[in-house]
Write an enzyme that holds these catalytic residues in place. Structure first.
Site: not given
Length: 283
Positions: A17, A194, A97, A117-118
């Protein structure tokens, strides 16, 4: 402009990333978030370095006085030029996070978070000044991702990945945002937006997670270019190199049962366009 890619750094990053060009050192910085690794690559010499971080790291950006600002699991920290670390803002939240971050034209850091866990609404977007003072901008984010500004600094683009949208805000001289609206929507089956970067023409380049591509949209929101890549989990993109003409792209291996050989590597498309110089964090 070219569309063929090369492997700049062959790696097996779990979640590559955050590519960022550091003009002071002539290096491309990038991360393995889940591997807790900060990578640096010098395209002029081919030299690579890797530094372990104590926690999952979502972003690393240059600072005006040297060193880096890091968006970490438990907050935002400063890595000084001598290699020492200190917290700028320490606020751990169980199950959460750091994720992507970007530096605004005024030198503030716009730092995103997400839950592991989004879960919808579990993430945030905050603005941090150089002294560590913070303002919560968005508190209902799922996966806070790409953030960038138009060449004149009057627009801010932002991605909350599960929405499949790139949104745009008006960005004021005082650093305030308003007027959130949809810039583009990514159709079903094309992946999830993204990371993003904005070029010198004001076009917005978007990496597509599970889409195996980077797209460029004009300032009017029209799709005018697609660069297809052989691995599906394309995470972010940024211009780098001495002339800011090479597009660096990070990729991920996480969740892939049979990853392509370049999954987790840093890719580069030479002479892809013309990037914008990025401001350093004023802290």
């Amino acid at each position: 402009m070219t569309t063929s890619y090369e492997v700049a750094v062959r790696a097996e990053a779990t979640l590559g990333e955050g590519p960022t060009w550091d003009p002071a050192t002539g290096r491309l910085l990038w991360l393995d978030i889940l591997g807790s690794r900060l990578h640096a690559y010098d395209p002029a010499t081919g030299r690579r370095t890797v530094r372990a971080t104590d926690q999952h790291v979502g972003a690393a950006k240059p600072r005006t006085g040297g060193g880096l600002v890091l968006n970490l699991r438990d907050g935002v920290g400063l890595l000084d030029p001598d290699g020492s670390f200190r917290w700028l803002r320490h606020e751990p939240v169980p199950g959460r996070r750091a994720n992507d971050a970007a530096v605004a034209p005024d030198g503030s850091l716009w730092a995103g978070t997400m839950r592991y866990d989004e879960a919808p609404g579990g993430g945030t977007l905050s603005r941090l000044a150089g002294d560590g003072s913070a303002e919560l901008i968005l508190d209902d984010v799922a996966v806070s991702n790409g953030t960038g500004w138009s060449p004149d600094g009057t627009l801010m683009y932002y991605i909350d990945s599960p929405t499949r949208r790139v949104d745009v805000f008006d960005f004021g001289a005082d650093g305030r945002v308003s007027g959130r609206r949809t810039f583009v929507s990514v159709e079903d089956g094309a992946g999830f937006p993204d990371g993003l970067t904005v070029d010198a023409d004001g076009c917005v380049w978007v990496a597509l997670w599970d889409g195996g591509a980077v797209r460029r949209y004009t300032p009017a929101g029209e799709l005018d270019r697609v660069i297809s890549l052989p691995t599906p989990r394309v995470t972010a993109c940024a211009f780098g190199g001495a002339g800011l003409t090479d597009l660096y792209v990070t990729t991920a291996r996480v969740g892939l049962t049979q990853p392509h050989p370049v999954a987790g590597s840093l890719l580069v498309i030479a002479d892809a366009g013309k990037g914008l110089p990025q401001p350093a964090f004023a802290g």
